[in-house]
Design a protein around this motif. Structure first.
Motif, PDB file in Angstrom:
ATOM      1  N   LYS A 238       2.792   4.360  -4.340  1.00 60.79           N
ATOM      2  CA  LYS A 238       2.459   5.713  -3.892  1.00 60.79           C
ATOM      3  C   LYS A 238       2.574   5.868  -2.377  1.00 60.79           C
ATOM      4  O   LYS A 238       3.118   6.853  -1.886  1.00 60.79           O
ATOM      5  CB  LYS A 238       1.036   6.062  -4.312  1.00 60.79           C
ATOM      6  CG  LYS A 238       0.598   7.448  -3.910  1.00 60.79           C
ATOM      7  CD  LYS A 238      -0.790   7.766  -4.424  1.00 60.79           C
ATOM      8  CE  LYS A 238      -1.211   9.172  -4.000  1.00 60.79           C
ATOM      9  NZ  LYS A 238      -2.570   9.494  -4.499  1.00 60.79           N
ATOM     10  N   HIS A 239       2.084   4.892  -1.631  1.00 65.46           N
ATOM     11  CA  HIS A 239       1.976   5.054  -0.186  1.00 65.46           C
ATOM     12  C   HIS A 239       3.000   4.288   0.639  1.00 65.46           C
ATOM     13  O   HIS A 239       3.163   4.552   1.833  1.00 65.46           O
ATOM     14  CB  HIS A 239       0.568   4.632   0.265  1.00 65.46           C
ATOM     15  CG  HIS A 239      -0.508   5.484  -0.316  1.00 65.46           C
ATOM     16  ND1 HIS A 239      -0.728   6.801   0.066  1.00 65.46           N
ATOM     17  CD2 HIS A 239      -1.407   5.235  -1.297  1.00 65.46           C
ATOM     18  CE1 HIS A 239      -1.723   7.295  -0.640  1.00 65.46           C
ATOM     19  NE2 HIS A 239      -2.144   6.379  -1.465  1.00 65.46           N
TER      20      HIS A 239
ATOM     21  N   HIS B 204       0.164   0.038  -7.709  1.00 61.29           N
ATOM     22  CA  HIS B 204       0.157   1.511  -7.741  1.00 61.29           C
ATOM     23  C   HIS B 204      -0.018   2.093  -6.345  1.00 61.29           C
ATOM     24  O   HIS B 204       0.643   3.067  -5.987  1.00 61.29           O
ATOM     25  CB  HIS B 204      -0.938   2.027  -8.670  1.00 61.29           C
ATOM     26  CG  HIS B 204      -0.653   1.790 -10.119  1.00 61.29           C
ATOM     27  ND1 HIS B 204       0.477   2.242 -10.752  1.00 61.29           N
ATOM     28  CD2 HIS B 204      -1.361   1.139 -11.057  1.00 61.29           C
ATOM     29  CE1 HIS B 204       0.461   1.876 -12.014  1.00 61.29           C
ATOM     30  NE2 HIS B 204      -0.648   1.187 -12.226  1.00 61.29           N
ATOM     31  N   TRP B 205      -0.899   1.490  -5.552  1.00 61.68           N
ATOM     32  CA  TRP B 205      -1.127   1.955  -4.200  1.00 61.68           C
ATOM     33  C   TRP B 205       0.152   1.849  -3.362  1.00 61.68           C
ATOM     34  O   TRP B 205       0.542   2.774  -2.673  1.00 61.68           O
ATOM     35  CB  TRP B 205      -2.273   1.165  -3.565  1.00 61.68           C
ATOM     36  CG  TRP B 205      -2.617   1.643  -2.203  1.00 61.68           C
ATOM     37  CD1 TRP B 205      -3.465   2.658  -1.867  1.00 61.68           C
ATOM     38  CD2 TRP B 205      -2.103   1.129  -0.968  1.00 61.68           C
ATOM     39  NE1 TRP B 205      -3.515   2.800  -0.502  1.00 61.68           N
ATOM     40  CE2 TRP B 205      -2.684   1.874   0.074  1.00 61.68           C
ATOM     41  CE3 TRP B 205      -1.215   0.123  -0.641  1.00 61.68           C
ATOM     42  CZ2 TRP B 205      -2.399   1.641   1.417  1.00 61.68           C
ATOM     43  CZ3 TRP B 205      -0.931  -0.127   0.693  1.00 61.68           C
ATOM     44  CH2 TRP B 205      -1.517   0.634   1.708  1.00 61.68           C
TER      45      TRP B 205
END
Length: 110
Positions: free
Chosen positions: A106-107, A102-103
Motif C-alpha cells: 500500500k505505502h 500489505h503495508w
C-alpha cells in the motif's frame, strides 16, 4: 520543579522486545523464506543473496530466540548437515509478515 519522566526502556516494551528478535531486514527475510519452505543454509543464501557469515549470524540468532530450530539430517554419503525449521514461535510470526506485506504494497509500491 516538575519531575521529568524517564522514557520506558525498549526492553520493557513489547515492540522493542519483538524488534530485538526480528526487527532487522535479513531476519525477517529469512523467516519469510522459511515460510516458503526453505530449510537449508545454501538455499537461504542463494535465494536471498546474503553473505555466508551474515546468514550464519542471523540463523544462530533466530535459533537462539526460538523462532527456528536446527535439525540435523544426513546427506547421501554420510555427511551431517543442518536444516532450519520454523517453531511454533516462528509460525506465529505469519500475521506479522502478512501485515508488513500489505503495508508495503500500500505505502511502498514498486
Amino acid at each position: 520543579m516538575a519531575e521529568q519522566m524517564k522514557p520506558p526502556s525498549s526492553d520493557n516494551r513489547s515492540v522493542g522486545r519483538a524488534a530485538a528478535v526480528v526487527g532487522e531486514r535479513w531476519s525477517l527475510l529469512i523467516v519469510e523464506e522459511a515460510f516458503d519452505g526453505v530449510r537449508r543454509f545454501q538455499d537461504f543464501r542463494s535465494r536471498l543473496g546474503i553473505a555466508s557469515n551474515l546468514l550464519s549470524t542471523r540463523l544462530n540468532k533466530l535459533v537462539g530466540a526460538g523462532v527456528l530450530e536446527r535439525v540435523t539430517y544426513q546427506e547421501p554419503g554420510g555427511r551431517n548437515r543442518d536444516e532450519y525449521h520454523l517453531t511454533e514461535r516462528g509460525t506465529d510470526l505469519r500475521p506479522v509478515l502478512v501485515a508488513l506485506l500489505h503495508w508495503a504494497d500500500k505505502h511502498l509500491p514498486h
